[in-house]
Motif scaffolding. Sequence first.
Motif, PDB file in Angstrom:
ATOM      1  N   GLY A   1       0.937  -1.276   0.124  1.00  0.00           N
ATOM      2  CA  GLY A   1      -0.039  -0.071   0.000  1.00  0.00           C
ATOM      3  C   GLY A   1       0.898   1.400  -0.140  1.00  0.00           C
ATOM      4  N   ASP A   2       0.524   2.096   0.832  1.00  0.00           N
ATOM      5  CA  ASP A   2       1.255   3.389   1.108  1.00  0.00           C
ATOM      6  C   ASP A   2       2.400   3.532   1.999  1.00  0.00           C
ATOM      7  OD1 ASP A   2      -0.643   4.568  -0.574  1.00  0.00           O
ATOM      8  OD2 ASP A   2      -1.846   5.106   0.893  1.00  0.00           O
ATOM      9  N   THR A   3       2.962   2.317   1.934  1.00  0.00           N
ATOM     10  CA  THR A   3       4.095   2.121   3.009  1.00  0.00           C
ATOM     11  C   THR A   3       5.326   3.165   2.786  1.00  0.00           C
ATOM     12  OG1 THR A   3       3.751  -0.233   3.509  1.00  0.00           O
ATOM     13  CG2 THR A   3       5.832   0.553   4.029  1.00  0.00           C
ATOM     14  N   THR A   4       5.619   3.208   1.707  1.00  0.00           N
ATOM     15  CA  THR A   4       6.920   4.022   1.221  1.00  0.00           C
ATOM     16  C   THR A   4       6.406   5.578   1.632  1.00  0.00           C
ATOM     17  OG1 THR A   4       7.201   2.598  -0.494  1.00  0.00           O
ATOM     18  CG2 THR A   4       8.333   4.786  -0.574  1.00  0.00           C
ATOM     19  N   ASP A   5       5.323   6.089   1.520  1.00  0.00           N
ATOM     20  CA  ASP A   5       4.995   7.244   1.780  1.00  0.00           C
ATOM     21  C   ASP A   5       4.973   7.540   3.203  1.00  0.00           C
ATOM     22  OD1 ASP A   5       4.484   8.258  -0.883  1.00  0.00           O
ATOM     23  OD2 ASP A   5       2.431   7.560  -0.860  1.00  0.00           O
ATOM     24  N   GLU A   6       4.329   6.576   4.161  1.00  0.00           N
ATOM     25  CA  GLU A   6       4.308   6.469   5.358  1.00  0.00           C
ATOM     26  C   GLU A   6       5.752   6.837   5.932  1.00  0.00           C
ATOM     27  OE1 GLU A   6       0.263   4.170   5.332  1.00  0.00           O
ATOM     28  OE2 GLU A   6       1.794   3.350   6.179  1.00  0.00           O
ATOM     29  N   LEU A   7       6.607   5.775   5.763  1.00  0.00           N
ATOM     30  CA  LEU A   7       8.076   5.838   5.885  1.00  0.00           C
ATOM     31  C   LEU A   7       8.627   7.115   5.685  1.00  0.00           C
ATOM     32  CD1 LEU A   7       9.253   2.154   4.869  1.00  0.00           C
ATOM     33  CD2 LEU A   7       9.112   3.043   7.087  1.00  0.00           C
ATOM     34  N   ILE A   8       8.386   7.734   4.674  1.00  0.00           N
ATOM     35  CA  ILE A   8       9.019   9.199   4.237  1.00  0.00           C
ATOM     36  C   ILE A   8       8.406   9.962   5.367  1.00  0.00           C
ATOM     37  CG2 ILE A   8       8.898  11.096   2.760  1.00  0.00           C
ATOM     38  CD1 ILE A   8       9.117   8.786   0.411  1.00  0.00           C
ATOM     39  N   GLU A   9       7.130  10.061   5.629  1.00  0.00           N
ATOM     40  CA  GLU A   9       6.548  11.049   6.447  1.00  0.00           C
ATOM     41  C   GLU A   9       7.195  10.682   7.908  1.00  0.00           C
ATOM     42  OE1 GLU A   9       2.176  10.768   5.623  1.00  0.00           O
ATOM     43  OE2 GLU A   9       2.235  11.648   7.924  1.00  0.00           O
ATOM     44  N   LEU A  10       7.460   9.392   8.330  1.00  0.00           N
ATOM     45  CA  LEU A  10       7.963   9.234   9.615  1.00  0.00           C
ATOM     46  C   LEU A  10       9.281   9.739   9.832  1.00  0.00           C
ATOM     47  CD1 LEU A  10       7.537   7.454  12.308  1.00  0.00           C
ATOM     48  CD2 LEU A  10       8.412   5.599  10.922  1.00  0.00           C
ATOM     49  N   ALA A  11      10.202   9.654   8.813  1.00  0.00           N
ATOM     50  CA  ALA A  11      11.419  10.004   8.675  1.00  0.00           C
ATOM     51  C   ALA A  11      11.456  11.689   9.024  1.00  0.00           C
ATOM     52  CB  ALA A  11      12.329   9.839   7.282  1.00  0.00           C
ATOM     53  N   HIS A  12      10.392  12.281   7.960  1.00  0.00           N
ATOM     54  CA  HIS A  12      10.537  13.703   8.160  1.00  0.00           C
ATOM     55  C   HIS A  12      10.100  14.260   9.732  1.00  0.00           C
ATOM     56  CE1 HIS A  12      11.775  15.084   4.052  1.00  0.00           C
ATOM     57  NE2 HIS A  12      11.576  13.671   3.829  1.00  0.00           N
ATOM     58  N   LYS A  13       9.453  13.275  10.245  1.00  0.00           N
ATOM     59  CA  LYS A  13       9.162  13.736  11.689  1.00  0.00           C
ATOM     60  C   LYS A  13      10.224  13.941  12.587  1.00  0.00           C
ATOM     61  CE  LYS A  13       4.394  12.140  11.838  1.00  0.00           C
ATOM     62  NZ  LYS A  13       3.265  11.025  12.214  1.00  0.00           N
ATOM     63  N   ILE A  14      11.481  13.095  12.224  1.00  0.00           N
ATOM     64  CA  ILE A  14      12.450  12.928  12.991  1.00  0.00           C
ATOM     65  C   ILE A  14      13.534  13.855  12.651  1.00  0.00           C
ATOM     66  CG2 ILE A  14      14.493  11.291  13.466  1.00  0.00           C
ATOM     67  CD1 ILE A  14      12.258   9.851  14.705  1.00  0.00           C
ATOM     68  N   ASN A  15      13.568  14.088  11.231  1.00  0.00           N
ATOM     69  CA  ASN A  15      14.513  14.978  10.930  1.00  0.00           C
ATOM     70  C   ASN A  15      14.003  15.551   9.385  1.00  0.00           C
ATOM     71  OD1 ASN A  15      16.732  16.264   9.690  1.00  0.00           O
ATOM     72  ND2 ASN A  15      18.165  14.879  10.352  1.00  0.00           N
TER      73      ASN A  15
END
Length: 406
Positions: free
Chosen positions: A46-60
């Motif tokens: 599904g949208d895993t890649t988008d979610e991972l990108i979002e997660l990363a941007h929450k960290i940095n």
Amino acid sequence: MSKGLIVQKFGGSSVANVERIQNVARRVADYKRKGYDLVVVVSALGDTTDELIELAHKINTEPSEREMDMLLSTGEQISVALLAMAIHKLGFEAISFTGAQVGIITDTAHTRARIIRINTEKIKEELKKGRIVIVAGFQGVTLNQDITTLGRGGSDLTAVALSKELCADECEIYTDVDGIYTTDPRIEPKARKIKEITFDEMLEMASLGAQVMQARSIEVAKKFNVAIHVRSSFSTNRGTMIIQEVKRMENVVVSAVTLNKNESKVTICDVPDKPGIAAKIFGQLAESGVNVDMIVQNVSHTRHTDISFTVSKSDLNKALKVTRAVGKAIGAGEVLQDEDIARVSIVGVGMKSHPGVAAKMFQVLAQNKINIEMISTSDISISCIIQKKFAENAVRALHDKFGLAK
Ligand code: ASP
Ligand code: MG
């Protein structure tokens, strides 16, 4: 005796949940039962890649590209393992691999790496044992053992490259639509499924915003003449064949209308009109890895001129930063941005031999009171930048006026 080798790629929506993974497993098993060898490339769920990108941007907000690749590659690793398990459950032998494990060697350009070569021995060995080989799409490894990814939508590229290297008999790209359409059916219900389309047209469509396939994968398919069958994972209907040359009736001028809302416009005002300035601006942008799309420079009457260009939204901040710095250094004026733009394009190999296509496009937009802000053309496409709020309207009008509707 094997009936031949098929490379099948399943996109994120085809493996978005347990039922869909099981559906893919059944589909793959059916082909195995019929006697084919199979290499299956899978995207992240599904949208895993988008979610991972979002997660990363929450960290940095400016994550290191190497670490992004490390993170994003996990998405596909989940898919391949789950699909292997689902296939085992059906009583078939399958084995999953990461890109690194099957020797997809890339350069070091993290987040947009290029494949240098593929060591196919491992895959061939496993196929010989009668196993279904499942490969994580979208990823590779550098000679230094760093994990890389191949740009968004890169699983298509994995599938095409593997098809080429393994001399596959067929390359099937499974997605959630049943082929390539004359335009996005969600915007224009009268859109038609295209039976056959050329690499050139598909490449143009992909780079102009058609979401179905990654542009780079089509480039590679064209280069090595890998025919691609784009079809739905939810039906057995034939989809669209992407091939070298299509025999069509003479009067097909435009094959498709595309829309891209993913670009922003940057304008750098009052640029001194003298040699070397454009080279400086776009040289700097290139150096910082910003992909510039459409460029317009006006004629100057005052020894100063405005330069506008478009970049993908994800590159906008970088582009603004670079442009402001260069602008200052060369004594230019303000740098403006516009995020409310859209690009509508018409694509077709037929326009090479038909005059007046551009004029007709502009007329259609004019009749709909849509202002054109930028224009660019290639051999087989014409694009206009317009205000975003007119985008869907423009698509429907062009689709209709160029005779593409059902
Ligand atoms: N999962 C990656 C992406 O979403 C690669 C792919 O889907 O092909 O971009
Ligand atoms: Mg995806």
